[in-house]
Write an enzyme that holds these catalytic residues in place. Structure first.
Site, PDB file in Angstrom:
ATOM      1  N   GLU A   1       0.894  -1.161   0.000  1.00 52.28           N
ATOM      2  CA  GLU A   1       0.000   0.000   0.000  1.00 52.28           C
ATOM      3  C   GLU A   1       0.928   1.205   0.000  1.00 52.28           C
ATOM      4  OE1 GLU A   1      -1.879   3.005   0.536  1.00 52.28           O
ATOM      5  OE2 GLU A   1      -2.264   2.491   2.626  1.00 52.28           O
TER       6      GLU A   1
ATOM      7  N   CYS B   1      -2.307   8.651   3.652  1.00 50.64           N
ATOM      8  CA  CYS B   1      -2.266   8.414   2.210  1.00 50.64           C
ATOM      9  C   CYS B   1      -3.626   8.686   1.592  1.00 50.64           C
ATOM     10  CB  CYS B   1      -1.774   7.004   1.899  1.00 50.64           C
ATOM     11  SG  CYS B   1      -2.513   5.758   2.931  1.00 50.64           S
TER      12      CYS B   1
END
Length: 515
Positions: free
Chosen positions: A286, A320
């Site tokens: 990720e 993020c």
């Protein structure tokens, strides 16, 4: 029967009893600040001369703790401990593995405010953000334990007369977990327990800025009854220990959360066959995001402004999933921009120990320097509407910053800043807005504020992100409710907290018996 899953509730700190409970947690953490934490290898505690020193980003002189630093030699010892543990852990009943996670979740739930207070000290998280991080860690443990109980018997496949076929999931092998500092508890614990409950031993290399919460989590897993060698705690330098473990012939998979550049480096290194290696390493990554909130002309404009501000500046934009791009239809551009500027100027920035501060610090000097340099770029590319200043005399504080009238190709509209900076750009119409939203190499989260059902459906099909939200902000995915993970340069399309996440840590085996 697997019990239905419900996520851990967030704490309401307006209730005085909860406020006092959190302050007790702070006292508990202050009672052990500055302690030393060893490595844990094969159940043994190993101290080294070389330490990683963790400090409070709100107050640089306050040492949260010191963690022994692993080197290649100790990483090798840890790898062999994990290889040995795999022989028994892979044969341990899934129910037993799940029970370890249920017990660990119960321990953390009892110590919830202590862990949140530790996140406040070590990661600079405000109370609500820290509480959500701890709740998410509990959620991951509970959710993955339940998922394991669901998939433990495999999937039914067809059989014929005199033939019985089975399709089972078996563990992969030793996993290397490289976790980030921004969700220092939730993502670190989630990625670790997903691997463990699937039957794989783990070498955990936490982020060097937040290793203390990881050390405390390792203690919880031991208390929950995890056998020796299944979880090995090896903080250390990415260039030395990280590379060594990624390259190792006995590493079966790498689970990484962090920046795009480091993710690509791991992906490349993991693709190389090393002497004695007999499998293709799996990578679960990720990476990053450059996330957009699109505001349609038919929209609740107050909701739009509130969503942009909370998504851009929650935890100082160090997610993020944070909103770093606001694409507004030109008809309502000025109204939304002006309201966002008003709201932004009301935000308070300071030590998160003071509950009244909405925003705390950024994580460290490197982050401070990087964000401030992007703010300078933004001043050349657009119009500074709010913020734009920073103060690192005591901690690493940056004012929430809004830039307007940016070109969609501007650097601060394309590059991940990972700080409290949001850029505004105009769109001619809704199709143009979606085109701008997709004009990035990332594809993690996005949001659309609209009352137009047709445009909603258009976005559902064409806005290319892993997590798309309508009429809310683009941060705050809940485990089991909004499985999380993105497309393109945002990673390997894995969905943490989703129904198929554990399968990334397993492989399918078909057995067929003739009667």
């Amino acid at each position: 029967m697997v019990q239905p899953y419900q996520h851990e509730p967030f704490t309401n700190f307006k209730v005085e009893e909860n406020r006092q409970a959190f302050l007790e947690g702070v006292k508990t953490v202050e009672g052990y600040l500055g302690q030393d934490y060893p490595l844990v290898i094969g159940g043994k505690r190993v101290s080294t001369e070389d330490k990683i020193v963790s400090t409070n980003p709100s107050n640089k002189v306050e040492v949260v703790g010191r963690v022994s630093k692993a080197n290649k030699e100790l990483a090798e010892v840890a790898m062999q401990a994990a290889v040995e543990a795999f022989k028994t852990w892979r044969k341990t009943k899934p129910e037993v593995r799940a029970d370890v996670l249920f017990k660990a979740a119960a321990i953390v739930r009892r110590r919830k405010h202590e862990f949140s207070a530790l996140l406040m000290k070590e990661a600079g998280k405000p109370w609500n953000e820290a509480d959500a991080d701890t709740a998410e860690a509990i959620d991951f443990m509970e959710f993955y334990a339940r998922q394991m109980l669901r998939i433990k018997d495999g999937v039914r496949v067809e059989s014929r007369p005199n033939e019985y076929n089975r399709y089972d999931y078996i563990p992969l092998g030793v996993g290397v977990v490289i976790s980030p500092w921004n969700f220092a508890f939730a993502i670190m614990a989630g990625t670790t327990v997903a691997a463990i409950v699937s039957g794989n031993p783990v070498l955990l290399k936490p982020a060097s800025t937040t290793p203390i919460v990881a050390a405390k989590f390792v203690e919880v897993m031991e208390e929950a009854g995890l056998p020796k060698g299944v979880l090995n705690f090896v903080p250390g330098s990415g260039a030395e220990v990280g590379d060594y473990l990624v390259d190792h012939k006995d590493t079966r998979f790498i689970s990484f959360t962090g920046s795009r550049d480091v993710g690509l480096r791991i992906f490349e290194r993991a693709a190389k066959l090393n002497k004695g290696q007999i499998w293709l390493k799996r990578v679960i990554a990720e990476m990053g995001g450059k996330d957009t909130i699109v505001v349609d002309k038919e929209a609740d404009l107050e909701l739009a402004a509130q969503s942009i501000v909370s998504s851009a500046f929650g935890f100082s934009g160090q997610k993020c999933s944070a909103c770093s791009r606001a694409v507004i239809l030109e008809d309502v551009y000025d109204q939304v921009l002006n309201r966002v500027v008003e709201l932004t100027k009301e935000l308070t920035v300071g030590d998160p120990a003071d509950q009244s501060n909405f925003m705390g610090p950024v994580i460290d000097q490197n982050a401070f320097d990087k964000i401030m340099s992007y703010i300078e770029i933004g001043k050349q590319e657009g119009k500074l509407m709010a913020g734009g200043t920073g103060d690192n005399s005591k901690g690493f504080f940056i004012q929430p910053t809004v830039f307007a009238d940016l070109d969609s190709e501007a650097r601060i509209m394309q590059e991940e800043i990972f700080g409290p900076v949001v850029g505004f750009t105009k769109a001619k119409d809704f199709d143009h807005a979606i085109e701008i939203a997709n004009n990035t190499e990332y594809g993690l989260t996005g949001a659309v504020i609209t009352k137009n059902r047709e445009n909603m459906e258009k976005a559902r099909e064409d806005f290319h992100v892993g997590n798309l939200y309508f009429n809310r902000g683009c941060t705050g995915a809940i485990v089991g409710y909004q499985p999380f993970g993105g497309f393109n340069m945002s990673g390997t399309d894995s969905k943490a907290g989703g129904p198929d996440y554990l399968l990334l840590h397993m492989q399918a085996k078909t057995t067929s018996e003739m009667f």
